[in-house]
Motif scaffolding. Structure first.
Motif, short mmCIF file in Angstrom:
data_model
loop_
_atom_site.label_atom_id
_atom_site.label_comp_id
_atom_site.label_asym_id
_atom_site.label_seq_id
_atom_site.Cartn_x
_atom_site.Cartn_y
_atom_site.Cartn_z
N UNK A 99 0.34 -1.54 10.57
CA UNK A 99 1.23 -0.37 10.56
C UNK A 99 1.65 0.03 11.96
N UNK A 148 5.07 0.85 4.80
CA UNK A 148 3.99 1.45 4.02
C UNK A 148 3.42 0.44 3.03
N UNK A 149 4.32 -0.24 2.31
CA UNK A 149 3.87 -1.18 1.28
C UNK A 149 3.13 -2.37 1.89
N UNK A 158 1.43 -2.35 4.67
CA UNK A 158 0.12 -1.85 5.08
C UNK A 158 -0.84 -1.77 3.90
N UNK A 159 -0.35 -1.24 2.79
CA UNK A 159 -1.21 -1.09 1.62
C UNK A 159 -1.62 -2.46 1.06
#
Lengths: 236, 103
Positions: free
Chosen positions: B79, B85-86, B88-89
């Protein structure tokens, strides 16, 4: 739509545009929230919830961390009061968060309290504007998409629990912290924010062994009062 | 589903609504004092940092480093280097699941 109240908050966007902008900004968090709530749906079935019960809980509570706190207490053999208390403690951070939004909400007390229900972590962080005010329509839009995804994800998890299998083995319990980490990193704009984050994290970790879940996070909010010192320096 | 669980559902709904509604109901309608802007600006980093570290390091009231800690730390690196965001997740989930499969 009467937008007179927005004149004081210096909103650049019309309510509808703000709402749409909020929806767009909320989309990635809605996607993550879907996986997050899916894991909630699976775990809720494991502690004895019906699929309907899990879905209803997400629909009327819409606070993932609190719902996880409640079912982890139930899984450990705790009762309804203990589970509800754990959820309340986990949600206690919403006290300062929604209070900070209060001046940006128009109407009587009941209407303001109702609008305050839209406060969830990502929307709140993204709807903040310069000078400490909030774009409420942006907040509503961002929360709306996350709400839909959250309830759908719960339904998928609760109804497909047998197919999905072990949440831990799939690593899905890492979704939630990674999700909050993205929000945190967006906040670390200057040195003071980084120091406050560091202090907040340290306070929380230090309190974990001694307090019920939720209290460490609430206690960390105290370091925000560092904002009283030299607040004129960060006028933007 | 037992009555006890429905009580938990109702109880959580009520306390959450009260917590989120209290501030707006009591404080609304008038501007907060000027000094509060600085405090509000720093609430997010303080609360979010606390949420991240407790969700990664707390196992009940015990502090523990595990697969999830490593997964989320790696996600943090991705990140910081500009990942979405996706991404990272996904990194967090895959790393955590992979380490558990190995261990």
């Amino acid at each position: 739509m009467r937008a007179a109240a927005d004149a004081t908050s210096g909103a650049e966007l019309a309510p509808r545009e703000s709402f749409r902008a909020g929806m767009r900004a909320g989309l990635p968090f809605a996607a993550v929230g879907f996986i997050f709530s899916l894991s909630f749906g699976v775990l809720a079935r494991e502690v004895g919830f019906s699929a309907l019960g899990a879905i209803v809980m997400s629909a009327v509570v819409h606070a993932g961390s609190a719902q996880f706190a409640a079912i982890s207490i139930l899984a450990g053999g705790g009762g309804a009061v203990a589970a509800t208390t754990a959820a309340a403690l986990m949600n206690s951070r919403f006290l300062p968060m929604s209070a900070s939004v209060a001046p940006s909400l128009p109407g009587g007390w009941l209407r303001r309290a109702t609008q305050g229900q839209a406060v969830v972590d990502p929307s709140w962080a993204m709807a903040r504007r310069a000078g400490g005010s909030f774009d409420r329509h942006f907040l509503f839009g961002a929360t709306a998409v996350q709400y839909v995804a959250f309830v759908s994800g719960t339904a998928a998890g609760a109804l497909g629990a047998n197919v999905i299998g072990d949440i831990q083995a799939l690593g899905l319990d890492a979704v939630y912290p990674a999700f909050f980490l993205t929000l945190l990193l967006a906040e670390l704009r200057d040195r003071r924010a980084r120091l406050v984050a560091l202090a907040g994290g340290l306070i929380a970790v230090a309190l974990v062994p001694f307090t019920p879940a939720g209290i460490p996070v609430l206690a960390a909010s105290v370091v925000a009062f560092a904002g009283l010192a030299r607040s004129r320096r960060t006028a933007a | 589903m037992s009555t006890q669980l429905w009580i938990v559902v109702a109880g959580c709904a009520v306390v959450t609504a009260l917590i989120k509604g209290l501030g707006p109901a009591v404080l609304g309608g008038r501007p907060l004092p000027p000094w509060s802007a600085g405090v509000i600006g720093l609430l997010a980093p303080a609360l979010l940092a606390a949420l991240v570290v407790t969700s990664v390091l707390a196992d009940g009231q015990r502090l523990a480093v595990g697969a999830k800690t490593a997964g989320v730390a790696l996600a943090g690196i991705v990140l910081v280097r500009g990942g979405s965001v996706l991404t990272g997740v996904v990194v967090a989930v895959v790393t955590t699941a992979g380490l558990r499969a190995l261990g």
